[in-house]
Design an enzyme around this catalytic site. Structure first.
Site, PDB file in Angstrom:
ATOM      1  CG  HIS A 161      -1.992   1.037   1.184  1.00 35.17           C
ATOM      2  ND1 HIS A 161      -3.161   0.952   1.891  1.00 35.17           N
ATOM      3  CD2 HIS A 161      -2.070   2.222   0.516  1.00 35.17           C
ATOM      4  CE1 HIS A 161      -3.907   2.021   1.671  1.00 35.17           C
ATOM      5  NE2 HIS A 161      -3.262   2.812   0.841  1.00 35.17           N
ATOM      6  CG  HIS A 178      -0.941   6.673  -2.007  1.00 41.20           C
ATOM      7  ND1 HIS A 178      -2.097   6.555  -2.737  1.00 41.20           N
ATOM      8  CD2 HIS A 178      -1.235   6.177  -0.774  1.00 41.20           C
ATOM      9  CE1 HIS A 178      -3.056   6.028  -1.976  1.00 41.20           C
ATOM     10  NE2 HIS A 178      -2.551   5.787  -0.786  1.00 41.20           N
ATOM     11  CG  PHE A 179       5.675   5.244  -5.481  1.00 36.12           C
ATOM     12  CD1 PHE A 179       5.745   5.482  -4.112  1.00 36.12           C
ATOM     13  CD2 PHE A 179       6.431   4.176  -5.989  1.00 36.12           C
ATOM     14  CE1 PHE A 179       6.531   4.687  -3.263  1.00 36.12           C
ATOM     15  CE2 PHE A 179       7.228   3.386  -5.151  1.00 36.12           C
ATOM     16  CZ  PHE A 179       7.266   3.632  -3.799  1.00 36.12           C
ATOM     17  CG  ASP A 187      -2.238   5.091   3.387  1.00 38.69           C
ATOM     18  OD1 ASP A 187      -2.092   5.378   2.183  1.00 38.69           O
ATOM     19  OD2 ASP A 187      -3.171   5.535   4.081  1.00 38.69           O
TER      20      ASP A 187
HETATM   21 ZN   LIG Z   1      -6.772   4.694   1.862  1.00 38.90          ZN
END
Ligand SMILES: [Zn+2]
Lengths: 430, 313
Positions: A61, A63-64, A306
């Site tokens: 999980h 985000h890049f 995350d």
């Molecule tokens: Zn989320």
């Protein structure tokens, strides 16, 4: 590429039930049982005395932000931050700009990964077109383009009927659905956990009931359709309990916890510091303890960060207006060791398992083990080294971390991907 | 003990002694307001900027008036004229104000915590004139000032706050001040607007108007916003008034000498009947007057003045 001979490490590989001081051999990018004496002579030796050698960590999980928000992070910078945190495989969320809801966008992302990533980066696709929650994305084409799961993370499919169809459709391709569990109608304008602290601060609260309702919905749909639904970043005690009962019945649901939800509570929002603003929000001490217990008894399957980069100027705002999310990759191991091993008496091997074998197994990644013949993805860390984390000196493009400037214990020394050292002693060598 | 704070951000963080100091200073300024020349030179040469990013007429007028009574120069910016509507950040706006050599900033903002945020950025005093649903410290100060004028000590007194507590910064500031004074605070209204979580602030939560009002020494009404109804917080204004509106019968449950307060603006016939708002027990207009004296005290103290030197100021 020279063979590698890692000696004197405490080798922890839950997948092959190994936990002993010994040597680890790598040849041609694979873990091997031993090297010939000729190979040993030529091998590059790494003395890992005092260090733990475990499979490269796996984070399903992250985000890049590529494409679309490359001022926050790129696949290149994100993968470097991952390597510095001991991760060798990560899974990107599809809430990029544009969102990853077509095969073309997936291909574009895969090209960027091939060009710039120093570790293994996997891609997910959207459940719905534009992540708008109104129509199914071309899930079959996404699968063919190479996604390993589908999710509308950052958002949550609100229509129960559409979610039901997504489950049925994705099951045909054996694709797991990952869900960010949030009933939007209950969280309009919400910026932190609803409770005593939000009452005092006068901030709009996000009640855990909004998470629990969607977790219940997903348990029901997983039961009904037989699809695998993975619940992302579980934050509430009631959700843990719902999952515990569902799993006892054999429902095909899994779930993750984040290092920040096991380490922090909503009290941290007390000074309106936006480095503690995230979604789902930090909750109460009772929730925090329930999540740790969920990890202990296997109700929560894995840890995931995350990792959500935002620039300084985006976070430097009124609490109401700052974006949700914090960095996670470079601090995940140290924070988890502190909370789980030192404060809650988890075995070191259990925490390694939560970061390696289990997440790899969950998404069927070829990772998470040091077994003979496995890809030589390795993390070497000193479980006791104390260090002060400087988020601004880190490898992420952003520095939005609640742990900036704090002393952490447990430090990644070396990260190896397919037999190649990509991170060593604070430097990326890829 | 001298006054040492540069900012006024919340009543939660003030000590009882500090609130006393503000009240004593306000009492001295109130005497000055009764003179034919209502002005003192205390802040002559200083510039105060009222940055009101959320509309407010009353509070802004009161701060304006207070600053002028202290001989300060005042510049007021409201939401529509400020550059934040053009996408400028609060940090940039505030730093510009400081660079224009303002000596003090009074901020009203819809986002809770924004005065605290500014206080960390700026080198000049920041006065909170209301931040979202968080606090409205000068309102809490003027309300408790008014109560003390009528009741003397507030220790053991029963104070009822009635209405939309959940979203009320006035309620929060009053709760913090009143509990420090040792008053017994009961908050009352529909359960959607008066949640149990407030018990953590040391108050009694009630949804029964009769028991809440019985023998109360103060009832403070809060404005009921029409938007809350459309947001599903209660069924209708009519139902609200039917259950929680203050009328003559209900007012008879109060201590006969009880005072009726309201921070304004009033919805006549919704949270309070007109005859009560204008009746003998109402102190609503006194609150407005006291608001000037209290704000003079706050501006004066936070700019470096000391309580005991007010009269000579
Ligand atoms: Zn989320």
């Amino acid at each position: 590429m020279p063979s590698l001979w890692i000696s004197n490490a405490r080798v922890i590989d839950p997948a092959s039930k190994r936990d002993a001081v010994g040597d680890l051999f790598i040849s041609n990018g694979k873990i091997v049982a031993s090297l010939s004496s000729a190979e040993k002579k030529k091998a590059k030796k790494i003395d890992a005395k005092g260090l733990v050698a475990c499979p490269g960590l796996v984070d399903i999980h992250v985000h890049f932000r590529e494409p679309g928000q490359m001022h926050k992070e790129t696949i290149e910078t994100g993968s470097r931050a991952a390597a510095a945190g001991g991760f060798t495989s990560v899974v990107c969320m599809p809430n990029t700009a544009p969102v990853a809801d077509t095969a073309g966008t997936i291909q574009q992302i895969k090209d960027a990964i091939a060009r710039t990533a120093c570790i293994k980066v996997y891609q997910t696709g959207c459940i719905t077109v534009g992540m708008k929650g109104q129509a199914l994305a071309p899930i079959g084409s996404l699968k063919r383009a190479g996604v390993i799961a589908i999710t509308d993370d950052g958002d949550c499919v609100q229509s129960n009927d559409l979610m039901r169809r997504a489950c049925e459709y994705a099951k045909m391709f054996d694709l797991p659905l990952m869900d960010h569990c949030q009933d939007h109608s209950m969280t309009v304008g919400a910026v932190m956990n609803e409770g005593v602290v939000s009452t005092r601060l006068g901030l709009k609260g996000w009640p855990n009931a909004a998470e629990d309702i969607i977790v219940s919905r997903n348990v029901i749909l997983a039961t009904y359709t037989g699809a695998h639904i993975h619940m992302q970043h579980i934050s509430s005690k009631a959700s843990v309990e719902l999952l515990r009962r569902a799993k006892a019945r054999g429902v095909s649901v899994t779930a993750e916890a984040t290092p920040h939800h096991i380490a922090l509570t909503d009290e941290a929002c007390g000074t309106y510091d936006t480095h503690f603003k995230m979604n789902p929000p930090l909750r109460t001490e009772e929730d925090r303890i329930a999540i740790i217990e969920g990890l202990r008894d296997g109700t929560l399957d894995i840890l995931a960060t995350d990792h959500a980069p935002h620039t300084d100027y985006e976070k430097d705002k009124e609490f109401d207006y700052a974006p949700n999310g914090i960095l996670g990759l470079e601090t995940a191991l140290a924070v988890s060791l502190e909370i789980l091993v030192r404060k809650n008496k988890f075995k070191l091997a259990t925490v390694v398992d939560l970061f390696t074998r289990k997440p790899a197994q969950l998404l069927k990644l070829e990772a998470g083990t040091l077994a003979d013949g496995a890809p030589a993805d390795v993390c070497l860390f000193d479980p006791n080294e104390k260090w002060v984390y400087d988020a601004k000196a880190g490898f992420s493009k952003s520095s939005n971390s609640p742990w900036h400037g704090q002393e952490l214990r447990g430090r990644v020394k070396t990260t190896i991907v397919d037999g190649k050292v990509v991170f060593n002693n604070g430097k990326i060598s890829a | 003990m001298p006054w040492t704070r540069r900012h006024l951000l919340t009543l939660e963080e003030l000590s009882l002694h500090e609130i006393d100091q503000i009240h004593a200073t306000a009492a001295a300024f109130k005497k000055i307001l009764g003179r034919s020349v209502k002005k003192v030179p205390a802040l002559r040469g200083k510039t105060i900027v009222n940055l009101f990013l959320e509309p407010s007429t009353r509070t802004r007028m009161a701060f304006d008036m207070a600053a002028k009574r202290l001989s300060a120069d005042v510049i007021s910016l409201d939401g529509s004229s400020s550059s934040t509507t053009k996408g400028e950040t609060l940090r940039d706006t505030a730093q510009n104000i400081e660079a224009l050599q303002a000596d003090m900033i009074v901020i009203r903002h819809s986002a809770a915590g924004s005065p605290l945020y500014l206080s960390k950025i700026l080198g000049i005093p920041v006065i909170n004139a209301g931040d979202g649903s968080h606090e409205h410290p000068t309102q809490g100060l003027l309300d408790t000032f008014t109560m003390r004028e009528h009741l003397g000590s507030l220790k053991g007194r029963k104070v009822v706050i009635l209405g939309d507590i959940l979203f009320s910064r006035v309620a929060r500031s009053n709760i913090h001040a009143l509990t420090k004074f040792g008053a017994n605070v009961t908050i009352v209204g529909p359960s959607t607007l008066v949640p149990r979580t407030f018990e953590a602030l040391g108050v009694t939560v009630s949804h029964d108007l009769k028991s809440a009002l019985s023998d109360a020494d103060v009832v403070m009404l809060l404005r009921i916003q029409h938007e809350r109804q459309t947001a599903g917080m209660f069924p209708s204004l009519g139902e609200y008034t039917g259950l929680f509106g203050l009328n003559k019968t209900r007012a008879s449950w109060l201590n006969p000498k009880a005072i009726i307060m309201h921070p304004g603006p009033i919805n006549r016939g919704v949270e309070i009947d007109s005859e009560l708002a204008d009746g003998n027990n109402s102190v609503i207009l006194e609150q407005v007057t006291n608001g000037i004296a209290v704000r003079m005290a706050v501006l004066y103290l936070c700019s470096g003045g000391q309580p005991e030197s007010v009269v000579s100021a």
